[in-house]
Design an enzyme around this catalytic site. Structure first.
Site, PDB file in Angstrom:
ATOM      1  N   TYR A 167    -100.758 -10.291 -96.883  1.00  0.00           N
ATOM      2  CA  TYR A 167    -101.585  -9.076 -97.010  1.00  0.00           C
ATOM      3  C   TYR A 167    -101.491  -8.231 -95.748  1.00  0.00           C
ATOM      4  O   TYR A 167    -101.396  -7.018 -95.798  1.00  0.00           O
ATOM      5  CB  TYR A 167    -103.046  -9.434 -97.297  1.00  0.00           C
ATOM      6  CG  TYR A 167    -103.267  -9.944 -98.696  1.00  0.00           C
ATOM      7  CD1 TYR A 167    -102.905 -11.237 -99.049  1.00  0.00           C
ATOM      8  CD2 TYR A 167    -103.816  -9.131 -99.675  1.00  0.00           C
ATOM      9  CE1 TYR A 167    -103.086 -11.703-100.338  1.00  0.00           C
ATOM     10  CE2 TYR A 167    -104.006  -9.593-100.965  1.00  0.00           C
ATOM     11  CZ  TYR A 167    -103.643 -10.880-101.292  1.00  0.00           C
ATOM     12  OH  TYR A 167    -103.816 -11.331-102.568  1.00  0.00           O
ATOM     13  N   ASP A 177     -99.321  -9.672-109.940  1.00  0.00           N
ATOM     14  CA  ASP A 177     -99.896  -9.753-108.587  1.00  0.00           C
ATOM     15  C   ASP A 177     -98.824  -9.371-107.551  1.00  0.00           C
ATOM     16  O   ASP A 177     -98.079  -8.414-107.791  1.00  0.00           O
ATOM     17  CB  ASP A 177    -100.485 -11.156-108.354  1.00  0.00           C
ATOM     18  CG  ASP A 177    -101.424 -11.197-107.154  1.00  0.00           C
ATOM     19  OD1 ASP A 177    -100.937 -11.334-106.018  1.00  0.00           O
ATOM     20  OD2 ASP A 177    -102.653 -11.067-107.317  1.00  0.00           O
ATOM     21  N   HIS A 214    -105.886 -11.424-115.186  1.00  0.00           N
ATOM     22  CA  HIS A 214    -104.945 -11.269-114.079  1.00  0.00           C
ATOM     23  C   HIS A 214    -103.865 -12.357-114.033  1.00  0.00           C
ATOM     24  O   HIS A 214    -102.720 -12.081-113.689  1.00  0.00           O
ATOM     25  CB  HIS A 214    -105.726 -11.263-112.766  1.00  0.00           C
ATOM     26  CG  HIS A 214    -104.887 -10.992-111.569  1.00  0.00           C
ATOM     27  ND1 HIS A 214    -104.334  -9.751-111.322  1.00  0.00           N
ATOM     28  CD2 HIS A 214    -104.492 -11.792-110.553  1.00  0.00           C
ATOM     29  CE1 HIS A 214    -103.637  -9.808-110.191  1.00  0.00           C
ATOM     30  NE2 HIS A 214    -103.721 -11.032-109.704  1.00  0.00           N
TER      31      HIS A 214
END
Ligand SMILES: *[C@@H]1O[C@H](CO)[C@@H](O)[C@H](O)[C@H]1NC(C)=O
Length: 469
Positions: free
Chosen positions: A387, A237, A443
């Protein structure tokens, strides 16, 4: 045939030209290789504390840190949980509309009545935690040394970086497999697991602009402060990008880079061609049957699927502070938002299950511990801002243009969000030493399949260490 003097002259001219040609081509290749080797990512020191930097020097002390909790903290949590307003889920909707409200009541009831946070806090404190101030903010990390090191062996320093919506806790199953390996032939690691600033117990930056390259620079400073000249790095990630940036900033310091996520940062010509022609000419692009299955039809698998699952990313890359505020006030909302990702990102098929398949791979204790790290530290907004800081500067960042020349190992888990075939990984990671197609896992692979991950890190590191000798 007789030998004439003219032949000799022609020969020697040809010979000279050949030498000249070789020198020019050789020089050109040498220049290109040198240039690429010196394509190092540049960065400048930052200051992320509140207000202006103090005049004195940096405080480099390292403080031991323990996770704590209190009755007040739990009372406040329970009061908020008790006041949640249940919403009926749509009939037959499973996890397709987001976290299923019906199943959520079960999770909330477990959290309220059975989950023992103080016991989990003791578990968190099984590994030694520390904090130290870098660029004006307190950086939290675990530093786990092996209990015993066999004589004649040196430990291998390794930094492991988590992502969103995870935390350092994702590595709790993996750490002992690396620091206390059961196989005597295995390498013994000394592990550092920091929290990305703004995540968990690392302080959030007070100023705009803290992106993955800043995190990479801060973690280099952390490793230097701990006395490591060289080390390995592992990430998934965001941890993938942070450790990749670390390799780009100081390629000589990072001995090897191991990642289990590598979405293409800059689609190049080979990638474009492979998407257009890969289905028909798989061999040309080194595509396996699994690659074909995951990538084609490209419109459906690469575009539609990612639009369906990336709404959170658009919100967080634009207005993290708005929705984040609601999540920071409501533990149930926070758990919903975070755990939906642990369902869908572990397997897309889990969207069709009433309970999102959450406990097929994880325990509610572990899942809620991760949620509690976000809740008690109040970090959801700052974690979402990462982000905005990373995407807000546009996609054409220097780090996305520069390849990685550090020896790299890639663990390809079948249920990863964005499937990355070997060809695409090689575009970015020019010294790809291992590419392992894993039998299972998604993930959150370090948390879901710690044994497989430990094995792959061992395999990769052994190859790099052998090459050095
Ligand atoms: C690691 O290497 C061993 C021995 O070569 C191999 O059997 C195993 O499958 C590898 N495991 C992983 C996860 O790469």
């Amino acid at each position: 045939m007789g030998f004439k003097p003219g032949d000799c002259a022609a020969h020697s001219t040809f010979f000279k030209l050949t030498i000249l040609f070789t020198l020019v081509i050789g020089g050109l290749i040498f220049f290109l290789v040198q240039r690429s080797r010196t394509q190092v990512l540049k960065t400048e020191d930052g200051w992320w504390g509140a207000g202006a930097p103090p005049n004195g020097g940096e405080d480099i002390t390292i403080h031991a840190f323990k996770v704590t909790t209190s009755d007040d903290e739990l009372k406040d949590l329970y009061r908020r949980i008790d006041q949640t307003r249940p919403v009926p889920s749509l009939e037959d909707s499973q996890f397709h509309y987001g976290f299923n409200s019906h199943y959520l009541q079960r999770v909330v009831s477990y959290w309220r009545n059975d989950f023992d946070w103080s016991r989990q806090v003791d578990k968190l404190n099984l590994y030694p935690h520390f904090k130290t101030n870098i660029e004006g903010i307190d950086i939290h990390y675990l530093h786990v040394k092996p209990k015993k090191v066999p004589e004649g062996t040196t430990t291998i320093p390794l930094i492991m970086v988590h992502g969103w919506p995870g935390s350092f806790y994702e590595f709790y199953g993996l750490i002992p497999l690396l620091t206390e390996p059961s196989d005597p032939g295995d390498l013994v690691f000394e592990v550092v697991c920091p929290s990305i600033p703004g995540y968990g117990f690392s302080e959030a930056p007070h100023k705009k602009g803290f992106d993955s390259v800043c995190a990479a620079r801060v973690f280099h400073k952390l490793m230097k402060r701990l006395g490591f000249q060289q080390f390995y790095a592992h990430g998934g990630d965001w941890g993938w990008l942070v450790t990749t940036n670390m390799a780009q900033l100081e390629p000589k310091t990072v001995k090897g880079l191991h990642v289990n996520f590598a979405p293409p940062s800059k689609p190049g010509l080979p990638m474009a061609l492979s998407i257009m022609l890969g289905h028909r000419f798989p061999k040309l692009f080194d595509f396996t049957d699994f690659d074909i299955q995951r990538l084609f039809p490209a419109m459906e698998k690469l575009v539609v699927e990612s639009v369906k699952e990336s709404g959170y990313m658009h919100i967080q890359a634009t207005k993290p502070d708005s929705v984040g505020r609601a999540l920071n006030d409501s533990p149930v909302g926070l758990a919903t938002y975070i755990l939906e990702k642990f369902s869908t990102w572990t397997s897309r098929d889990f969207r069709s299950l009433e309970d999102g398949g959450l406990t097929r791979k994880f325990s509610l204790n572990d899942l809620l511990t991760n949620v509690m790290i976000y809740w008690t530290s109040g970090c959801i907004i700052s974690s979402m801002r990462f982000y905005k800081e990373n995407f807000g500067k546009g996609l054409n960042q220097p780090h996305s243009k520069i390849p990685v020349y550090v020896p790299t190992g890639f663990a390809c888990f079948p249920n990863e969000l964005i499937h990355t075939p070997k060809l695409w990984v090689k575009q970015k990671y020019r010294k790809l030493l291992t590419f392992t197609t894993m039998a299972r896992g998604g993930h959150f692979a370090a948390m879901e399949e710690p044994l497989l991950m430990a094995e792959d890190i061992q395999n990769f590191t052994k190859i790099v260490e052998k090459k050095k000798k």
